[in-house]
Design a protein around this motif. Structure first.
Motif, PDB file in Angstrom:
ATOM      1  N   GLY A  42       0.787  -1.232   0.000  1.00 27.16           N
ATOM      2  CA  GLY A  42       0.000   0.000   0.000  1.00 27.16           C
ATOM      3  C   GLY A  42       0.817   1.280   0.000  1.00 27.16           C
ATOM      4  O   GLY A  42       0.229   2.375  -0.021  1.00 27.16           O
ATOM      5  N   ASP A  43       2.151   1.188  -0.002  1.00 27.93           N
ATOM      6  CA  ASP A  43       2.966   2.403   0.109  1.00 27.93           C
ATOM      7  C   ASP A  43       2.762   3.345  -1.073  1.00 27.93           C
ATOM      8  O   ASP A  43       2.871   4.570  -0.930  1.00 27.93           O
ATOM      9  CB  ASP A  43       4.448   2.030   0.219  1.00 27.93           C
ATOM     10  N   LEU A  44       2.467   2.807  -2.234  1.00 28.94           N
ATOM     11  CA  LEU A  44       2.339   3.629  -3.441  1.00 28.94           C
ATOM     12  C   LEU A  44       0.881   3.839  -3.847  1.00 28.94           C
ATOM     13  O   LEU A  44       0.605   4.241  -4.980  1.00 28.94           O
ATOM     14  CB  LEU A  44       3.104   2.977  -4.598  1.00 28.94           C
ATOM     15  N   LEU A  45      -0.050   3.580  -2.934  1.00 29.94           N
ATOM     16  CA  LEU A  45      -1.467   3.685  -3.291  1.00 29.94           C
ATOM     17  C   LEU A  45      -1.831   5.103  -3.708  1.00 29.94           C
ATOM     18  O   LEU A  45      -2.478   5.319  -4.747  1.00 29.94           O
ATOM     19  CB  LEU A  45      -2.335   3.229  -2.109  1.00 29.94           C
ATOM     20  N   ALA A  46      -1.475   6.094  -2.879  1.00 29.53           N
ATOM     21  CA  ALA A  46      -1.853   7.473  -3.188  1.00 29.53           C
ATOM     22  C   ALA A  46      -1.265   7.911  -4.526  1.00 29.53           C
ATOM     23  O   ALA A  46      -1.939   8.569  -5.332  1.00 29.53           O
ATOM     24  CB  ALA A  46      -1.398   8.401  -2.071  1.00 29.53           C
ATOM     25  N   GLN A  47      -0.017   7.555  -4.785  1.00 29.50           N
ATOM     26  CA  GLN A  47       0.594   7.915  -6.066  1.00 29.50           C
ATOM     27  C   GLN A  47      -0.122   7.225  -7.228  1.00 29.50           C
ATOM     28  O   GLN A  47      -0.330   7.824  -8.299  1.00 29.50           O
ATOM     29  CB  GLN A  47       2.079   7.523  -6.096  1.00 29.50           C
ATOM     30  N   GLY A  50      -3.381   8.985  -7.742  1.00 27.80           N
ATOM     31  CA  GLY A  50      -3.098  10.310  -8.294  1.00 27.80           C
ATOM     32  C   GLY A  50      -2.727  10.248  -9.764  1.00 27.80           C
ATOM     33  O   GLY A  50      -3.155  11.098 -10.571  1.00 27.80           O
ATOM     34  N   ALA A  51      -1.962   9.244 -10.157  1.00 24.98           N
ATOM     35  CA  ALA A  51      -1.572   9.114 -11.558  1.00 24.98           C
ATOM     36  C   ALA A  51      -2.784   8.883 -12.443  1.00 24.98           C
ATOM     37  O   ALA A  51      -2.884   9.432 -13.551  1.00 24.98           O
ATOM     38  CB  ALA A  51      -0.573   7.973 -11.709  1.00 24.98           C
ATOM     39  N   VAL A  52      -3.728   8.075 -11.988  1.00 21.87           N
ATOM     40  CA  VAL A  52      -4.945   7.833 -12.762  1.00 21.87           C
ATOM     41  C   VAL A  52      -5.753   9.119 -12.914  1.00 21.87           C
ATOM     42  O   VAL A  52      -6.319   9.409 -13.973  1.00 21.87           O
ATOM     43  CB  VAL A  52      -5.795   6.725 -12.094  1.00 21.87           C
ATOM     44  N   LEU A  53      -5.779   9.946 -11.845  1.00 21.23           N
ATOM     45  CA  LEU A  53      -6.544  11.199 -11.873  1.00 21.23           C
ATOM     46  C   LEU A  53      -5.820  12.311 -12.633  1.00 21.23           C
ATOM     47  O   LEU A  53      -6.400  13.386 -12.852  1.00 21.23           O
ATOM     48  CB  LEU A  53      -6.815  11.667 -10.439  1.00 21.23           C
ATOM     49  N   GLY A  54      -4.573  12.078 -12.993  1.00 26.92           N
ATOM     50  CA  GLY A  54      -3.816  13.102 -13.709  1.00 26.92           C
ATOM     51  C   GLY A  54      -3.055  14.035 -12.808  1.00 26.92           C
ATOM     52  O   GLY A  54      -2.610  15.111 -13.233  1.00 26.92           O
ATOM     53  N   LEU A  55      -2.867  13.662 -11.558  1.00 25.17           N
ATOM     54  CA  LEU A  55      -2.128  14.470 -10.605  1.00 25.17           C
ATOM     55  C   LEU A  55      -0.645  14.208 -10.773  1.00 25.17           C
ATOM     56  O   LEU A  55      -0.190  13.062 -10.734  1.00 25.17           O
ATOM     57  CB  LEU A  55      -2.564  14.121  -9.176  1.00 25.17           C
ATOM     58  N   GLU A  56       0.118  15.284 -10.969  1.00 27.42           N
ATOM     59  CA  GLU A  56       1.555  15.123 -11.119  1.00 27.42           C
ATOM     60  C   GLU A  56       2.173  14.677  -9.797  1.00 27.42           C
ATOM     61  O   GLU A  56       1.728  15.076  -8.721  1.00 27.42           O
ATOM     62  CB  GLU A  56       2.200  16.440 -11.559  1.00 27.42           C
ATOM     63  N   GLY A  61       5.879  17.043   0.345  1.00 36.42           N
ATOM     64  CA  GLY A  61       4.676  16.689   1.088  1.00 36.42           C
ATOM     65  C   GLY A  61       4.259  15.248   0.863  1.00 36.42           C
ATOM     66  O   GLY A  61       4.592  14.623  -0.145  1.00 36.42           O
ATOM     67  N   PRO A  62       3.501  14.710   1.812  1.00 35.92           N
ATOM     68  CA  PRO A  62       3.009  13.335   1.704  1.00 35.92           C
ATOM     69  C   PRO A  62       2.089  13.194   0.490  1.00 35.92           C
ATOM     70  O   PRO A  62       1.237  14.060   0.246  1.00 35.92           O
ATOM     71  CB  PRO A  62       2.251  13.114   3.012  1.00 35.92           C
ATOM     72  N   PRO A  63       2.192  12.111  -0.273  1.00 33.95           N
ATOM     73  CA  PRO A  63       1.361  11.924  -1.467  1.00 33.95           C
ATOM     74  C   PRO A  63      -0.137  11.951  -1.157  1.00 33.95           C
ATOM     75  O   PRO A  63      -0.926  12.462  -1.946  1.00 33.95           O
ATOM     76  CB  PRO A  63       1.796  10.552  -1.985  1.00 33.95           C
ATOM     77  N   LEU A  64      -0.537  11.393   0.001  1.00 32.80           N
ATOM     78  CA  LEU A  64      -1.958  11.368   0.328  1.00 32.80           C
ATOM     79  C   LEU A  64      -2.488  12.773   0.544  1.00 32.80           C
ATOM     80  O   LEU A  64      -3.616  13.092   0.124  1.00 32.80           O
ATOM     81  CB  LEU A  64      -2.192  10.499   1.578  1.00 32.80           C
TER      82      LEU A  64
END
Length: 741
Positions: A42-47, A50-56, A61-64
């Protein structure tokens, strides 16, 4: 937030994507699907989200935190597909989103709930499968979701495949054996390219090797049935895995008490942890809690999940130990039920044993196939033998005891008991020569062992045997001898009741109805004394029979109807009591010239006599009255009308038959249909199977007897049903026992 949970392959992803597609217009900022299977942790879940949503991917700061800030002002639906292996990370992400982004909705699929505040959980069940206890018509198949999916995929794999009258039952059984799991059904349909549906069903013993070949663009854990179940196994703790494989020893339902007594035998799983582990398997959609009216919850494994566990259990070398634990538990349960044999809790025990009947069968099969264990069969079957008679399992009872008695000749008290019970049920099925031999051996060994209780019980059976030979005057002194023996000992209340029951029949057969009724009243007093309500209906029926013999049909009807209403008031009914009551109500209807009603009741009684493995013509106390009634009704209605009405009565359900007897709801004669013309064109093997069905054997027992796979036995049964135009095993048994005419 909505989480769709369910076993692997049940279709959670497909359902979630369908929901997401139909909800697309509700979310102006879009519907976004995130496939989580490739994530190792789960360490890369937020990333990943975010990648699917188009977030760079911002380094600061924490990815979440970045993800939450990005969606805080948006209205979107986030589909998290396959959360089970990163549950904690998904729970943290969803919890943050729900609390800080009011326009965000989360739709998740997982083999277990995430467990956060505000989460709604919808368990996705397997597809509906046909009810194999009812006739499998084209309409019934079309109502099955599993069959519709199978047909859809079958057309894609083999364009010429079609459901016919010959393979209809096989398709239905295939979908049921696959538990209605879409992945398994689709994989089976793919095999139609090279196998017939009958061959697929025969090979399901090795379903994990057979059911491969899915679309390779699917995630790896959804490409084969084995991969789907492997994925679930990897998500379990080591203790959950161990419990899973040990639970596979249960062929059907079980409760927590059974789990604690069978699976916690060596300390590897403690009794204190059993409930938590069961809950964990339920949460992971691996264990199903059954809907049951009993006070204790009951569970079962889907057959696919069970076979996986059994494979692991066998590989572990622990299978034999667990099967012995399972057998010993079943035997203790039977011995415990014996303590309540003639008392207020007997019916509760009959109901419990019926729920555990598959477990009893597995225990008996183990004892028969394990060297030196046959005495356990005697204990399990013969200790509380009224259970088998209550549920109409006379043929099955005799089957188990017959096999054990042939294998084990040790002169023990358990064998004495088994000989007596086998003889008793042979009498009820009209097999008097076999019964006489069994009972005399039981008496001889009981005397040799000094077993006074066994002598008393078998003496009652001698009286019963004299009745069945049509010798009531010979029965009476034997029954009085048995009664006196019972009175000299404690703990034989049930045998006293049966002795009084047969004594009433003996006096009634001699025309001494006053003495017969007095014996019945004494049996009712015994019931009241011990609160043994299970036996009341038979006593009421016996009194009604005596009043009928006296010519007082009004009072006779009152008692027999009270017997039937007593049966209606309880969850389980005594098949023998109901059958005999239907029979006598038919006689009374005929005596009042209600011939159509009488014909229907004769038909309803006939189908139940067949289920018991006998006929009224084989029960001397009833044979003469039955023959006179049938002649009278047949003459009044004419052969054709009698046959149609009789056959319609034979198809009545239990509730319909009781209502018919009580005059509350009598089926219209216009609804009666002529029976189908039979075409007995069975193979030699199919005739053997039909004969074993007539002996009361289940498919598993037939397979063991003929040394064939269980599914091969099932295929033979379905072929017999199709060839003869039948819809039930009862009709096969009747056809076989009537000389196939």
């Amino acid at each position: 937030m909505l989480t769709l949970t369910g076993v692997g392959g049940v279709g959670k992803t497909r359902l979630a994507r369908r929901v997401a597609a139909e909800a697309r217009r509700t979310f102006p900022d879009g519907v976004w699907s995130v496939e989580l299977a490739p994530l190792q942790n789960g360490d890369l879940l937020a990333q990943t989200v975010g990648a699917v949503l188009g977030l760079e991917d911002r380094p600061l700061g924490p990815p979440l935190d970045s993800l939450v800030a990005f969606v805080s002002d948006k209205r979107l639906l986030l589909l998290l597909d396959g959360c089970e292996h990163v549950t904690e990370a998904c729970a943290e992400l969803a919890d943050r989103l729900l609390k800080t982004a009011p326009g965000v909705r989360v739709l998740a699929t997982s083999r277990q709930a995430l467990g956060i505040s505000g989460e709604h959980v919808l368990a996705v069940p397997p597809l509906s499968t046909p009810d194999l206890d009812a006739p499998v018509s084209a309409e019934a198949l079309n109502e099955s979701e599993a069959v519709r999916l199978f047909m859809e995929r079958a057309k894609a794999s083999a364009a010429d495949f079609a459901i016919t009258d010959r393979n209809r039952q096989t398709v239905a059984r295939l979908c049921q054996w696959l538990d209605g799991i879409p992945l398994a059904i689709e994989l089976a349909a793919v095999r139609l390219r090279s196998l017939s549906v009958e061959q697929i069903l025969e090979r399901l013993d090795d379903r994990f090797r057979l059911l491969t070949g899915a679309c390779h663009i699917a995630p790896p854990h959804q490409q084969t049935l084995r991969a789907a179940v492997d994925w679930s196994y990897q998500l379990c703790s080591s203790e959950e895995r161990l419990l899973w494989q040990r639970l596979s020893v249960f062929p059907g339902q079980f409760d927590l008490d059974a789990v604690e007594n069978i699976c916690c035998h060596d300390g590897a799983i403690t009794r204190e942890s059993a409930l938590e582990l069961v809950t964990g398997l339920i949460d992971k959609s691996l264990l199903i809690r059954e809907h049951c009216q009993r006070t204790s919850a009951r569970y079962r494994l889907l057959e696919t999940i069970r076979e996986y566990g059994l494979m692991l259990l066998t590989d572990s070398g622990e299978e034999r130990v667990l099967r012995r634990q399972h057998r010993d538990y079943c035997e203790r349960m039977i011995l415990e039920s014996e303590k309540a044999r003639f008392g207020p809790h007997q019916l509760d025990w009959f109901s419990r044993l019926h729920l555990d009947h598959d477990n009893l069968r597995a225990a008996l099969l183990f004892s028969l196939t394990e060297p030196g264990e046959t005495q356990h069969v005697f204990q399990i079957v013969a200790t509380n033998d009224d259970y088998w008679g209550f549920h109409g399992l006379l043929g099955e009872c005799r089957h188990w005891l017959g096999q054990a008695l042939e294998q084990d000749h040790m002169q023990t008290r358990a064998r004495v008991k088994a000989l007596r019970v086998a003889g008793r049920y042979a009498l009820l099925q009209g097999d008097t020569d076999t019964a006489r031999s069994l009972l005399h051996e039981s008496h001889s060994v009981a005397v040799r062992l000094g077993d006074s209780e066994a002598v008393a019980r078998v003496t009652t059976c001698f009286g019963q045997a004299a009745l069945h030979r049509g010798c009531p005057s010979e029965a009476i002194p034997l029954l009085y001898e048995a009664l006196n023996r019972c009175l000299e000992m404690d703990g034989l209340a049930c045998t006293r009741w049966w002795t009084l029951h047969f004594l009433a029949h003996a006096f009634g057969a001699l025309g001494e109805t006053d003495k017969a009724i007095a014996a019945c009243e004494e049996s009712l007093t015994l019931i009241d004394m011990f609160k043994a309500e299970t036996y009341r209906p038979l006593s009421l029926w016996t009194i009604g029979l005596q009043y009928y013999r006296r010519g007082d049909t009004g009072r006779a009807a009152d008692f027999v109807k009270e017997c039937l209403r007593t049966q209606q008031s309880i969850d389980d009914v005594c098949l023998l009591s109901v059958t005999q009551s239907l029979e006598v109500m038919a006689w009374m209807a005929a005596s009042e010239d209600r011939h159509q009603h009488a014909a229907q009741l004769l038909g309803a009684a006939y189908s139940r006599w067949r289920s018991l493995g006998t006929l009224p013509s084989q029960v001397p106390p009833l044979s003469a009255s039955h023959a006179a009634c049938e002649r009278r009704v047949r003459d009044a209605l004419g052969h054709e009308a009698f046959t149609a009405t009789f056959q319609h009565g034979a198809t009545l359900t239990s509730d319909q038959a009781l209502n018919c007897a009580l005059g509350e709801k009598i089926p219209d004669a216009d609804e009666c249909q002529q029976g189908r013309k039979l075409s007995p064109t069975l193979t030699r093997r199919e005739r053997e199977v039909a004969d074993l069905i007539a002996q009361g054997m289940s498919n598993k027992e037939i397979a063991a007897t003929l040394v064939i796979a269980q599914r091969t036995a099932e295929n033979h049964v379905e072929n017999i049903l199709t060839k003869l135009g039948f819809t039930s095993r009862l009709q096969i048994a009747s056809w076989s026992m009537n000389g196939r005419c």
